[in-house]
Design a protein around this motif. Structure first.
Motif, PDB file in Angstrom:
ATOM      1  N   SER A 168      10.315 -19.675  26.499  1.00 48.78           N
ATOM      2  CA  SER A 168      10.738 -20.681  25.521  1.00 48.78           C
ATOM      3  C   SER A 168      12.050 -21.331  25.953  1.00 48.78           C
ATOM      4  CB  SER A 168      10.913 -20.037  24.143  1.00 48.78           C
ATOM      5  OG  SER A 168      11.539 -20.923  23.249  1.00 48.78           O
ATOM      6  N   LYS A 169      12.033 -22.640  26.071  1.00 44.38           N
ATOM      7  CA  LYS A 169      13.252 -23.376  26.391  1.00 44.38           C
ATOM      8  C   LYS A 169      14.274 -23.212  25.276  1.00 44.38           C
ATOM      9  CE  LYS A 169      14.972 -28.008  27.545  1.00 44.38           C
ATOM     10  NZ  LYS A 169      14.609 -29.444  27.714  1.00 44.38           N
ATOM     11  N   ALA A 170      13.806 -23.188  24.034  1.00 46.21           N
ATOM     12  CA  ALA A 170      14.724 -23.043  22.899  1.00 46.21           C
ATOM     13  C   ALA A 170      15.449 -21.699  22.959  1.00 46.21           C
ATOM     14  CB  ALA A 170      13.954 -23.171  21.584  1.00 46.21           C
ATOM     15  N   ILE A 171      14.749 -20.626  23.324  1.00 48.39           N
ATOM     16  CA  ILE A 171      15.398 -19.315  23.423  1.00 48.39           C
ATOM     17  C   ILE A 171      16.391 -19.301  24.578  1.00 48.39           C
ATOM     18  CG2 ILE A 171      14.984 -16.890  23.977  1.00 48.39           C
ATOM     19  CD1 ILE A 171      12.444 -17.016  22.362  1.00 48.39           C
ATOM     20  N   ALA A 172      16.023 -19.914  25.713  1.00 46.76           N
ATOM     21  CA  ALA A 172      16.938 -19.961  26.856  1.00 46.76           C
ATOM     22  C   ALA A 172      18.223 -20.700  26.490  1.00 46.76           C
ATOM     23  CB  ALA A 172      16.250 -20.625  28.048  1.00 46.76           C
ATOM     24  N   GLU A 173      18.095 -21.815  25.790  1.00 47.41           N
ATOM     25  CA  GLU A 173      19.282 -22.584  25.394  1.00 47.41           C
ATOM     26  C   GLU A 173      20.149 -21.802  24.420  1.00 47.41           C
ATOM     27  OE1 GLU A 173      17.586 -26.191  23.931  1.00 47.41           O
ATOM     28  OE2 GLU A 173      17.601 -27.170  25.904  1.00 47.41           O
ATOM     29  N   ARG A 174      19.502 -21.121  23.475  1.00 45.73           N
ATOM     30  CA  ARG A 174      20.270 -20.353  22.502  1.00 45.73           C
ATOM     31  C   ARG A 174      20.936 -19.135  23.155  1.00 45.73           C
ATOM     32  NH1 ARG A 174      22.728 -20.486  18.739  1.00 45.73           N
ATOM     33  NH2 ARG A 174      21.814 -18.945  17.315  1.00 45.73           N
ATOM     34  N   PHE A 175      20.300 -18.526  24.144  1.00 45.39           N
ATOM     35  CA  PHE A 175      20.909 -17.417  24.864  1.00 45.39           C
ATOM     36  C   PHE A 175      22.209 -17.862  25.525  1.00 45.39           C
ATOM     37  CE2 PHE A 175      21.474 -15.334  29.000  1.00 45.39           C
ATOM     38  CZ  PHE A 175      21.557 -14.009  28.629  1.00 45.39           C
ATOM     39  N   LEU A 176      22.185 -19.017  26.177  1.00 50.20           N
ATOM     40  CA  LEU A 176      23.400 -19.530  26.819  1.00 50.20           C
ATOM     41  C   LEU A 176      24.455 -19.899  25.779  1.00 50.20           C
ATOM     42  CD1 LEU A 176      21.756 -21.781  29.562  1.00 50.20           C
ATOM     43  CD2 LEU A 176      22.889 -19.575  29.898  1.00 50.20           C
ATOM     44  N   GLU A 177      24.010 -20.488  24.672  1.00 50.05           N
ATOM     45  CA  GLU A 177      24.955 -20.905  23.634  1.00 50.05           C
ATOM     46  C   GLU A 177      25.647 -19.699  23.004  1.00 50.05           C
ATOM     47  OE1 GLU A 177      24.936 -23.297  19.333  1.00 50.05           O
ATOM     48  OE2 GLU A 177      23.115 -23.170  20.550  1.00 50.05           O
ATOM     49  N   VAL A 178      24.869 -18.670  22.686  1.00 48.60           N
ATOM     50  CA  VAL A 178      25.437 -17.466  22.070  1.00 48.60           C
ATOM     51  C   VAL A 178      26.429 -16.801  23.019  1.00 48.60           C
ATOM     52  CG1 VAL A 178      24.851 -15.111  21.387  1.00 48.60           C
ATOM     53  CG2 VAL A 178      23.564 -17.038  20.449  1.00 48.60           C
ATOM     54  N   GLY A 179      26.115 -16.832  24.331  1.00 46.41           N
ATOM     55  CA  GLY A 179      27.034 -16.246  25.299  1.00 46.41           C
ATOM     56  C   GLY A 179      28.381 -16.925  25.316  1.00 46.41           C
ATOM     57  N   LYS A 180      28.412 -18.197  24.950  1.00 45.60           N
ATOM     58  CA  LYS A 180      29.686 -18.937  24.910  1.00 45.60           C
ATOM     59  C   LYS A 180      30.372 -18.835  23.566  1.00 45.60           C
ATOM     60  CE  LYS A 180      29.180 -22.415  28.551  1.00 45.60           C
ATOM     61  NZ  LYS A 180      29.258 -23.858  28.875  1.00 45.60           N
ATOM     62  N   THR A 181      29.624 -18.963  22.484  1.00 40.94           N
ATOM     63  CA  THR A 181      30.238 -19.004  21.152  1.00 40.94           C
ATOM     64  C   THR A 181      30.499 -17.619  20.586  1.00 40.94           C
ATOM     65  OG1 THR A 181      28.097 -19.058  20.011  1.00 40.94           O
ATOM     66  CG2 THR A 181      29.045 -21.180  20.700  1.00 40.94           C
ATOM     67  N   GLY A 182      29.732 -16.647  21.008  1.00 45.98           N
ATOM     68  CA  GLY A 182      29.877 -15.300  20.458  1.00 45.98           C
ATOM     69  C   GLY A 182      29.184 -15.095  19.129  1.00 45.98           C
ATOM     70  N   ASP A 183      28.473 -16.121  18.616  1.00 37.96           N
ATOM     71  CA  ASP A 183      27.774 -16.001  17.330  1.00 37.96           C
ATOM     72  C   ASP A 183      26.420 -15.323  17.539  1.00 37.96           C
ATOM     73  OD1 ASP A 183      29.862 -17.297  16.049  1.00 37.96           O
ATOM     74  OD2 ASP A 183      28.991 -19.278  16.406  1.00 37.96           O
ATOM     75  N   SER A 184      26.473 -14.065  17.828  1.00 43.22           N
ATOM     76  CA  SER A 184      25.291 -13.317  18.245  1.00 43.22           C
ATOM     77  C   SER A 184      24.764 -12.434  17.128  1.00 43.22           C
ATOM     78  CB  SER A 184      25.633 -12.449  19.455  1.00 43.22           C
ATOM     79  OG  SER A 184      26.560 -11.445  19.070  1.00 43.22           O
ATOM     80  N   LEU A 185      23.681 -11.756  17.440  1.00 38.39           N
ATOM     81  CA  LEU A 185      23.107 -10.789  16.520  1.00 38.39           C
ATOM     82  C   LEU A 185      24.116  -9.692  16.189  1.00 38.39           C
ATOM     83  CD1 LEU A 185      20.438  -9.819  15.093  1.00 38.39           C
ATOM     84  CD2 LEU A 185      20.017  -8.475  17.168  1.00 38.39           C
ATOM     85  N   ALA A 186      24.870  -9.270  17.176  1.00 37.75           N
ATOM     86  CA  ALA A 186      25.830  -8.182  16.974  1.00 37.75           C
ATOM     87  C   ALA A 186      26.920  -8.538  15.980  1.00 37.75           C
ATOM     88  CB  ALA A 186      26.460  -7.797  18.310  1.00 37.75           C
ATOM     89  N   LYS A 187      27.147  -9.819  15.736  1.00 34.69           N
ATOM     90  CA  LYS A 187      28.204 -10.233  14.811  1.00 34.69           C
ATOM     91  C   LYS A 187      27.729 -10.337  13.372  1.00 34.69           C
ATOM     92  CE  LYS A 187      31.667 -10.768  17.678  1.00 34.69           C
ATOM     93  NZ  LYS A 187      32.190 -12.105  17.996  1.00 34.69           N
ATOM     94  N   THR A 188      26.428 -10.275  13.136  1.00 32.18           N
ATOM     95  CA  THR A 188      25.925 -10.431  11.770  1.00 32.18           C
ATOM     96  C   THR A 188      26.170  -9.165  10.957  1.00 32.18           C
ATOM     97  OG1 THR A 188      23.708  -9.660  12.346  1.00 32.18           O
ATOM     98  CG2 THR A 188      24.132 -12.018  12.582  1.00 32.18           C
ATOM     99  N   LYS A 189      26.406  -9.344   9.666  1.00 27.97           N
ATOM    100  CA  LYS A 189      26.675  -8.203   8.791  1.00 27.97           C
ATOM    101  C   LYS A 189      25.452  -7.288   8.691  1.00 27.97           C
ATOM    102  CE  LYS A 189      30.009 -10.675   5.871  1.00 27.97           C
ATOM    103  NZ  LYS A 189      30.290 -11.172   4.489  1.00 27.97           N
ATOM    104  N   ALA A 190      24.278  -7.877   8.655  1.00 32.98           N
ATOM    105  CA  ALA A 190      23.074  -7.063   8.498  1.00 32.98           C
ATOM    106  C   ALA A 190      22.872  -6.151   9.702  1.00 32.98           C
ATOM    107  CB  ALA A 190      21.854  -7.971   8.300  1.00 32.98           C
ATOM    108  N   PHE A 191      23.078  -6.667  10.907  1.00 35.07           N
ATOM    109  CA  PHE A 191      22.892  -5.823  12.090  1.00 35.07           C
ATOM    110  C   PHE A 191      23.961  -4.734  12.161  1.00 35.07           C
ATOM    111  CE2 PHE A 191      23.469  -4.686  16.553  1.00 35.07           C
ATOM    112  CZ  PHE A 191      22.162  -4.377  16.915  1.00 35.07           C
ATOM    113  N   ARG A 192      25.173  -5.074  11.824  1.00 36.66           N
ATOM    114  CA  ARG A 192      26.243  -4.078  11.874  1.00 36.66           C
ATOM    115  C   ARG A 192      26.007  -2.994  10.813  1.00 36.66           C
ATOM    116  NH1 ARG A 192      30.036  -5.971  15.379  1.00 36.66           N
ATOM    117  NH2 ARG A 192      31.585  -4.406  14.808  1.00 36.66           N
ATOM    118  N   THR A 193      25.403  -3.390   9.687  1.00 36.08           N
ATOM    119  CA  THR A 193      25.018  -2.389   8.682  1.00 36.08           C
ATOM    120  C   THR A 193      23.979  -1.440   9.250  1.00 36.08           C
ATOM    121  OG1 THR A 193      25.491  -3.909   6.852  1.00 36.08           O
ATOM    122  CG2 THR A 193      24.021  -2.068   6.398  1.00 36.08           C
TER     123      THR A 193
END
Length: 951
Positions: free
Chosen positions: A454-479
């Motif tokens: 998926s091109k959309a997933i590839a783009e979001r992977f690169l974006e998250v690597g730069k912005t840091g707004d990842s799964l690990a930062k969400t409250k639900a995952f940290r819970t």
């Protein structure tokens, strides 16, 4: 002796010459029709004529009569035969008829009829007096046909069509009723998509101007569904949804809007507004210090809208891959085999260009530190949006290995290209084919490499690597990581975020999912239409294969391919592709196929779903599941069976949570259990199945424990549970009990007063229907066996445990138990039904579409998109011709049926073992519903039969 058995005895005595018998004239049944010559009726017409051949029997046969008739293949220009036995009400039963003299050739037939009468009682009221086969034909010239059945030739008959006979419509309607009924029976027996019979009914209805049968496109449970349940069907790809979409396409109109022409709806409206989700409730009461929760580095590179399956290390990945390979790449085969092979995982692996080689297995642990599968959906059968993220232990070696493999694939095929791609947040490469069977983006960010289709997933992977707004930062995952920390060191950790689950319910996803199903139906229809056209082609002419001529000839419905979104299907040689989505099975990922406009019906459909979800769900709850394996465990106490000591076993500990949990989202389902409790019922040691639940309801009263125990036994046969009376009688033979604690009076509140009865002994009462009840020591127990009650009450006790739960279950090791045979037989019968239906499907390709038998398997794969598989684990093969019946219709067998058997044996062969019994060696589980989360735990022991890793 009963009159019927006495009649058999007298009859046999007469046949052996001990009693005088009547003359042949006396034996004749005056009510039976006289023996007549076969009757052939044929009427020509457009596009088809119709013919019927009726063959009287020498003597009536009680019951269903002879096997179905068929036309000998190849039967050019003779189509869609329907066979039926002509039956009349029996004027007298065999036991009421005069006895024939010995030596007149009727002894065995009379004995057979008498035995059938005794076995079936008064249910046998019909007798077969003739056999009839009706079929369509083309042309108006006389012709001859050979009629056969499974035993060989029946006869050759001359057919002389008559023009414009007033009987044509009468014969046609009778044939249509029989054809539709046969098609329905075939649909109900198949566990594969019923596309062949559905297509034929839809196509013939259109060509002949005949009404669609009432059942067409429906299921047995077809009702006005709740929008929430309907959406789950769409998201899960439920068979009834795809089958209805296919039926609509085959008929050329939307069955949910029958008055609306197929091409009337135009995509001119903007995309509907998505569901207005609320933010996931705060989880501070579950994890007060989220900022201090440790998360893995891998999760910091995963977009929040993706599901997340983490293996932790390469060794764990190899273990899971080997387990999957043991079951043909499909873990569902651990339970039972389906009629179609599921090669979605293999297709995805090929699409991504990722192959695990022997060298890769050896070097993987040294260059891969962590590994995870991510994605937006799990639609592996259609074309999922998924990828694999690797955390490199040696980035240079890992990158070089992937690049080398990708270049090798591109250089080895003219259909593949490898190009550089530039995205807003980085660069990567794209390995692809024009039909999307290979579609692989590779991008890298900070030592993490993502390979995705998926091109959309590839783009979001690169974006998250730069912005840091990842799964690990969400409250639900940290819970989730607070409740289930990294220190547990799971073998597999699976997480479904609220964003991912909500993404499945966006208008983009659901509407494109509908359009995908339409595309899949269209592709299959073209393949079926080609076969029908080839069958009905004029000798000496090339059959029609292109889409427009197939429409003109009536093999595809008018308006076929006119989709509202402008896409359609096209032929590329033998293959049929979607203009926008590519090849079936590897469709363009949904996130890469944006939708801008929709039709009025699509908008109405989605808005109904959105309103239902907005009313019941403020937000969706996150879910996580973990699996931890313990290798080489010893057989559990009391679980070893003969031969088990040599088994290599593994213990899997599965933990699942919905946290945070919003019980108000689930209505009454969340109100059926009492509060969590540490109290647990200790069952008898010889209970092989034990289940207990702490329940509460308005009917049963305050929270208390209900429990069920079943002794090791061989219960009644599965068919004995048919119907209310049959189920009651079968339950009487089951050595088990139902109990309540600590409120014995709870059973008094059961419906119909079945908890009360007459005293028959100390603390023992006999209830309605022969059920016994023992009451004592705060226990109340029901069973059909009073001795079992007496023995069980001395072993039952309530005890405190270390964990809280509302539901607890135990299933012992079935291997070597009496119950094993019952489970094996029960699942065998289901699988044998599926196996026989699949063989009949292969035969129907020849009988209905004149497909050469040796091509039937390949044509099935083309039509259904997967290989047909025997649910008993055998291989289908074309039965060799019988030298004693060379004209018999071709038929299929499976190697699992035994040598020479035309159908599966009624009972499982001695060496048959259903898949689940090959590995299952016992399980214990609990379910706990707290006010803010739901927790499920399962410990299961499995036997491993194969290992590449030696782990």
């Amino acid at each position: 002796m009963s009159p019927r058995f006495r009649m058999i005895a007298l009859f046999l005595a007469s046949g052996m010459g001990f009693l005088p018998g009547p003359s042949a004239a006396q034996y004749a049944n005056p009510a039976s029709p006289a023996i007549q010559a076969p009757r052939v009726t044929a009427v020509s017409g457009t596009p088809y004529g119709i013919a019927t051949i009726e063959i009287p029997l020498r003597r009536p046969v009680l019951g269903q009569g002879p096997p179905p008739l068929r036309l000998k293949q190849p039967a050019r220009q003779r189509y869609f035969p329907v066979s039926e036995n002509v039956q009349v009400r029996a004027s007298e039963l065999p036991s009421e008829r005069p006895l024939p003299r010995f030596g007149e050739g009727r002894l065995l037939g009379r004995v057979s009829n008498l035995i059938r009468e005794v076995a079936n009682g008064d249910e046998v009221q019909q007798e077969t007096v003739a056999r009839r086969i009706t079929f369509l034909f083309s042309g108006d010239q006389p012709f001859s046909v050979e009629v056969v059945d499974r035993d060989g030739a029946v006869g050759s008959y001359e057919v002389r069509p008559q023009p414009n006979s007033p009987r044509r419509q009468q014969i046609l309607l009778a044939w249509w009723a029989g054809f539709a009924n046969h098609s329905r029976q075939q649909i109900e027996s198949l566990d594969t998509p019923p596309w062949l019979p559905t297509y034929l009914v839809g196509m013939l209805s259109g060509r002949l101007g005949l009404p669609l049968p009432d059942w067409y496109g429906n299921t047995d449970s077809e009702v006005e569904q709740d929008p929430l349940l309907m959406t789950l069907d769409w998201i899960s790809g439920a068979a009834r949804v795809s089958n209805r979409v296919f039926a609509s396409a085959a008929a050329g109109r939307d069955l949910d809007a029958p008055d609306l022409p197929a091409a009337a709806d135009v995509a001119a409206l903007p995309l509907p507004a998505p569901i207005s989700w609320q933010e996931t409730p705060s989880a501070s009461h579950l994890a007060p210090n989220l900022s201090e929760v440790e998360t893995e580095a891998m999760a910091s590179h995963v977009p929040p809208e993706c599901f997340y399956i983490r293996y932790g290390n390469f060794k764990n990945f190899l273990w899971f891959q080997d387990l999957t390979d043991e079951y043909g790449g499909d873990l569902s085969q651990m339970i039972s085999l389906s009629g179609l092979s599921n090669d979605g995982t293999a297709r995805l692996t090929k699409q991504l260009g990722l192959q695990t080689t022997v060298m890769g297995r050896m070097l993987g642990p040294s260059i891969i530190a962590d590994q995870a599968v991510i994605g937006r959906d799990l639609y592996l059968n259609d074309g999922a949006a998924m990828g694999v993220v690797f955390q490199a232990a040696n980035a240079y070696l890992l990158r070089s290995s992937f690049n080398s493999d990708r270049k090798k694939l591109a250089n080895g095929s003219e259909t593949l290209s490898l190009t550089n791609v530039t995205m807003p947040n980085g660069r990567g490469t794209l390995l692809r084919s024009s039909d999307n069977t290979v579609r692989s983006y590779m991008v890298e960010q900070n030592g993490f490499i993502c390979v995705t289709n998926s091109k959309a997933i590839a783009e979001r992977f690169l974006e998250v690597g730069k912005t840091g707004d990842s799964l690990a930062k969400t409250k639900a995952f940290r819970t989730a990581r607070s409740l289930h920390p990294l220190s547990i060191d799971d073998t597999i950790f699976v997480y479904f975020s609220p964003e991912m689950l909500q993404g499945l319910l966006t208008p983009q996803y659901l509407i494109e999912l509908r359009r995908r199903m339409q595309s899949e139906a269209d592709i299959a229809l073209v393949y079926l239409a080609r076969l029908a056209a080839a069958d009905q082609a004029t000798p000496g002419y090339e059959p029609v294969r292109e889409i427009d001529p197939l429409i003109d000839a009536g093999f595809l419905p008018l308006g076929f391919g006119e989709r509202a979104d402008g896409s359609g299907v096209f032929a590329a040689g033998d293959r049929v592709l979607d203009t926008r989505r590519g090849a079936r099975g590897t469709f363009l990922p949904i996130p890469d196929n944006p939708i801008e406009t929709v039709t009025a019906s699509e908008a109405e459909w989605y808005n109904e779903i959105a309103a239902a979800y907005a009313q019941q769900f403020g937000s969706l709850d996150p879910i996580f599941v973990s699996v931890k394996r313990e290798a080489e465990v010893a057989a559990g106490a009391g679980q070893a069976a003969q031969g088990d000591s040599a088994e290599r076993r593994e213990r899997l500990t599965v933990h699942a949570e919905v946290a945070p949990w919003q019980p108000e989202n689930y209505g009454s389902w969340a109100q059926r259990l009492g509060p969590p409790t540490t109290a647990s019922i200790r069952f008898a040691a010889d209970d092989i199945v034990a289940v207990q639940a702490h329940v509460a309801s308005d009917v049963l009263g305050p929270p208390t424990h209900l429990f069920v125990g079943i002794k090791d036994s061989h219960p009644a046969q599965p068919e004995e549970f048919d119907g209310i009376l049959g189920s009651y009688q079968a339950l009487q033979t089951l050595p088990g009990y139902l109990g309540a604690w600590p409120l014995p009076g709870m059973l008094d509140r059961l419906p119909l007063g079945i908890g009360r009865g007459q005293t028959v002994g100390p603390n023992m009462t006999r209830l309605l229907g022969g059920v016994y009840r023992f009451t004592g020591g705060e226990f109340s127990i029901l069973s059909f066996d009073p001795a079992l009650l007496t023995a069980a009450i001395s072993q039952l006790a309530a005890e405190e445990t270390d964990d809280s739960a509302q539901v607890r279950a135990h299933v012992g090791n079935l291997h070597g138990s009496q119950l094993e045979g019952w489970v094996n037989e029960f699942l065998y019968r289901r699988a044998s039904t599926s196996s026989a239906a699949a063989a009949d499907f292969l035969a129907s390709l020849s009988s209905q579409l004149d497909v050469a038998p040796e091509e039937a398997m390949e044509q099935t794969r083309v039509i259904l998109g997967s290989d047909l598989r025997c649910a008993l684990g055998g291989e289908f093969y074309l039965a060799p011709a019988d030298p004693n019946a060379p004209a018999a219709a071709p038929h299929w067998r499976s190697t699992a049926w035994g040598t020479g058997n035309d159908r599966p044996p009624t009972y499982p062969p001695a060496d048959y073992q259903t898949p689940v019994l090959k590995w299952f060696r016992g399980a214990d589980g609990t379910l706990t519903q707290y006010s803010n989360r739901v927790v499920a735990d399962l410990v299961v022991e499995i036997a491993r039969t194969n290992s590449k890793t030696g782990l």
